[in-house]
Design a protein around this motif. Structure first.
Motif, PDB file in Angstrom:
ATOM      1  N   LEU A 383     -22.214   7.364 -29.511  1.00  0.00           N
ATOM      2  CA  LEU A 383     -22.214   7.593 -28.059  1.00  0.00           C
ATOM      3  C   LEU A 383     -22.084   9.077 -27.716  1.00  0.00           C
ATOM      4  O   LEU A 383     -22.078   9.451 -26.532  1.00  0.00           O
ATOM      5  CB  LEU A 383     -21.065   6.810 -27.405  1.00  0.00           C
ATOM      6  CG  LEU A 383     -21.202   5.284 -27.412  1.00  0.00           C
ATOM      7  CD1 LEU A 383     -19.876   4.628 -27.050  1.00  0.00           C
ATOM      8  CD2 LEU A 383     -22.304   4.847 -26.446  1.00  0.00           C
ATOM      9  N   GLY A 384     -21.952   9.928 -28.740  1.00  0.00           N
ATOM     10  CA  GLY A 384     -21.855  11.373 -28.486  1.00  0.00           C
ATOM     11  C   GLY A 384     -20.478  11.822 -28.039  1.00  0.00           C
ATOM     12  O   GLY A 384     -20.310  12.958 -27.578  1.00  0.00           O
ATOM     13  N   GLU A 385     -19.471  10.950 -28.192  1.00  0.00           N
ATOM     14  CA  GLU A 385     -18.098  11.291 -27.789  1.00  0.00           C
ATOM     15  C   GLU A 385     -17.386  11.938 -28.981  1.00  0.00           C
ATOM     16  O   GLU A 385     -16.506  11.339 -29.606  1.00  0.00           O
ATOM     17  CB  GLU A 385     -17.362  10.028 -27.332  1.00  0.00           C
ATOM     18  CG  GLU A 385     -17.999   9.310 -26.161  1.00  0.00           C
ATOM     19  CD  GLU A 385     -17.736  10.037 -24.854  1.00  0.00           C
ATOM     20  OE1 GLU A 385     -16.847  10.915 -24.820  1.00  0.00           O
ATOM     21  OE2 GLU A 385     -18.414   9.727 -23.861  1.00  0.00           O
ATOM     22  N   VAL A 386     -17.769  13.187 -29.273  1.00  0.00           N
ATOM     23  CA  VAL A 386     -17.327  13.833 -30.514  1.00  0.00           C
ATOM     24  C   VAL A 386     -15.823  14.073 -30.521  1.00  0.00           C
ATOM     25  O   VAL A 386     -15.128  13.760 -31.505  1.00  0.00           O
ATOM     26  CB  VAL A 386     -18.086  15.161 -30.723  1.00  0.00           C
ATOM     27  CG1 VAL A 386     -17.555  15.896 -31.950  1.00  0.00           C
ATOM     28  CG2 VAL A 386     -19.578  14.883 -30.873  1.00  0.00           C
ATOM     29  N   LYS A 387     -15.278  14.633 -29.448  1.00  0.00           N
ATOM     30  CA  LYS A 387     -13.850  14.953 -29.420  1.00  0.00           C
ATOM     31  C   LYS A 387     -12.992  13.693 -29.500  1.00  0.00           C
ATOM     32  O   LYS A 387     -11.958  13.676 -30.174  1.00  0.00           O
ATOM     33  CB  LYS A 387     -13.520  15.759 -28.170  1.00  0.00           C
ATOM     34  CG  LYS A 387     -14.066  17.178 -28.210  1.00  0.00           C
ATOM     35  CD  LYS A 387     -13.644  17.992 -27.004  1.00  0.00           C
ATOM     36  CE  LYS A 387     -14.177  19.419 -27.096  1.00  0.00           C
ATOM     37  NZ  LYS A 387     -13.806  20.231 -25.903  1.00  0.00           N
ATOM     38  N   THR A 388     -13.427  12.643 -28.810  1.00  0.00           N
ATOM     39  CA  THR A 388     -12.689  11.377 -28.863  1.00  0.00           C
ATOM     40  C   THR A 388     -12.768  10.782 -30.262  1.00  0.00           C
ATOM     41  O   THR A 388     -11.793  10.205 -30.764  1.00  0.00           O
ATOM     42  CB  THR A 388     -13.249  10.373 -27.827  1.00  0.00           C
ATOM     43  OG1 THR A 388     -13.310  11.007 -26.549  1.00  0.00           O
ATOM     44  CG2 THR A 388     -12.358   9.146 -27.720  1.00  0.00           C
ATOM     45  N   ALA A 389     -13.935  10.941 -30.889  1.00  0.00           N
ATOM     46  CA  ALA A 389     -14.091  10.449 -32.266  1.00  0.00           C
ATOM     47  C   ALA A 389     -13.143  11.183 -33.205  1.00  0.00           C
ATOM     48  O   ALA A 389     -12.507  10.576 -34.081  1.00  0.00           O
ATOM     49  CB  ALA A 389     -15.529  10.617 -32.726  1.00  0.00           C
TER      50      ALA A 389
END
Length: 462
Positions: A383-389
């Motif tokens: 989903l492109g949620e890099v920081k959350t990942a």
């Protein structure tokens, strides 16, 4: 002595209740008051019992038995100091009354001083011929102390005095099971059955012990005898059904479960097991019917919703599975198994945002399985949620330190956002812990795996 409806014993009770309505004080002898109080206590009518005690003591102020009923009420109401003081007075008047010791032990038990309660009860044993109830009370106090061997010994004394004391039998088996003494339990039950061959409870318990040991043929025989001893024993039919399932005799299992539906109100457990058996025999229409009946009978039974969801999930009916798991979540939104299924189904339907939300909720509810962290993190990457990942995997590594699957993912994420020092740190860690998972970089982060620095690190450390 209690009151019944088919003799004149209920006349004092009728007379007493009439007196309460009219406020005309009538005379009763002390034994009549005792029977009235005993009746109300058995009925759970504490307020009426207290009225009877007060009126009884007004008319018979020296009655020790009536004062003992007052002690019983005080203990029930947790007025332990007042009860203890009254007991001490009564002890000076009648030191050989075993009921004084029983109530004293009750007070100690309420104070969690179970060792002292046992000492007092053992004194009471010396004062009475009616020992069975005292054996049972002592057994219960030993249970409170987790002294299962001692508890077991006293419950066995109960059963020696009264072969039909099934409460003692259940407690004995409980002790055996807690001590992991299944073989010993079987020996004891066989000995008991030799003396009481038609005791359905003993046969039932014997079957359960064999079931625990996975000796299903012997378990089935035991449950057969339980049913022969009492052909209305619902529990025996249920256990027989479970055992037949283990033996893969599903049609016979269904027959036993259906018998329970005729003997008693339908239980969600029996309906669920019937559905499971029909599913095992590829009778999917009937399986679905019984799963539907299960969730209708008991909407709070999570196993029912899980069964019907997995039924559709296994057949690729993901939309239908999602419909049922959503209904389940609406009923119980704190059930972690529901959210795991919700996530998996949405994932298969490519509903990635919903699936990620489900995995997050699963973690919030305390399910910290590695696969949950990995699945959620991979969806966040997608989903492109890099920081959350990154936050997800940093939390995960606290639970699973030195886990290569997490470390390669963190390496890829940090290289992706050009934090090369952290990326290098996690990549080297991953390689040192398990080189076989290095493909994760190429699979999840193809652009990262093509970077010259990453290629060099892989060559150097592989």
């Amino acid at each position: 002595m209690g009151f019944s409806h088919d003799d004149n014993n209920n006349l004092p009770l009728t007379k007493f209740e009439s007196m309460l309505k009219t406020n005309h004080v009538l005379f009763f002898d002390s034994e009549e008051f005792e029977n009235i109080i005993h009746h109300y206590l058995n009925q759970g009518k504490i307020a009426l019992a207290k009225k009877a005690i007060k009126l009884g003591l007004d008319q018979h102020p020296t009655s020790i038995n009536l004062k003992l009923f007052r002690v019983e009420i005080l203990v029930f109401e947790d007025k332990l100091t007042e009860a203890d003081n009254l007991l001490n007075e009564l002890h000076s008047l009648d030191p050989m009354n075993e009921e004084l010791y029983i109530q004293k032990a009750n007070i100690y038990s309420k104070k969690d001083d179970h060792a002292q309660a046992i000492k007092v009860l053992k004194k009471a044993l010396q004062l009475t011929d009616d020992v069975v109830d005292l054996y049972s009370l002592i057994g219960m106090e030993y249970l409170f102390l987790d002294k299962f061997e001692e508890a077991k010994a006293y419950f066995m004394k109960c059963l020696e005095s009264d072969f039909e004391d099934y409460s003692a039998l259940y407690n004995i088996i409980y002790c055996f099971e807690f001590l992991d003494q299944n073989e010993e339990a079987i020996s004891y039950l066989n000995m008991f059955i030799d003396k009481n061959p038609y005791c359905e409870v003993a046969w039932h318990q014997l079957g359960k012990q064999y079931f625990i040991l996975k000796e299903y043929t012997k378990a089935l025989t035991s449950f057969d005898f339980a049913v022969i001893s009492d052909d209305t024993f619902v529990g025996a039919y249920l256990e027989r059904g479970k055992t037949l399932e283990k033996l893969k005799r599903y049609e016979e299992a269904i027959e036993n479960y259906l018998i329970t539906l005729k003997l008693d109100d339908p239980t969600s457990y029996a309906l669920l097991r019937i559905g499971h058996c029909y599913e095992k025999t590829d009778n999917y229409d009937l399986a679905l019917q019984y799963y539907d009946r299960t969730v209708h009978e008991d909407p709070l039974l999570d196993k029912g919703w899980i069964a019907i969801t997995k039924f559709h999930n296994a057949r690729g009916n993901y939309q239908r599975a999602l419909y049922y798991i959503n209904k389940a979540i609406n009923i119980d939104s704190e059930n972690v198994v529901y959210w795991k299924l919700y996530s998996q189904i949405n994932h298969r339907l490519n509903f990635f945002e919903e699936a990620e939300r489900g995995y997050e909720k699963t973690l919030d509810l305390g399910n910290y399985e590695l696969n949950t962290w990995l699945s959620r993190g991979d969806l966040l990457i997608k989903l492109g949620e890099v920081k959350t990942a990154i936050r997800n995997f940093e939390q995960a590594i606290e639970f699973y330190p030195e886990n290569a699957e997490i470390e390669y993912r963190l390496a890829g994420l940090f290289f992706f956002i050009n934090e090369t020092d952290k990326g290098t740190f996690y990549l080297k860690n991953g390689l040192s812990h398990n080189q076989e998972y290095a493909f994760i970089l190429e699979e999840l982060f193809p652009k990262v795996s093509n970077k010259i620095m990453v290629k060099n690190l892989l060559k150097t450390n592989l």
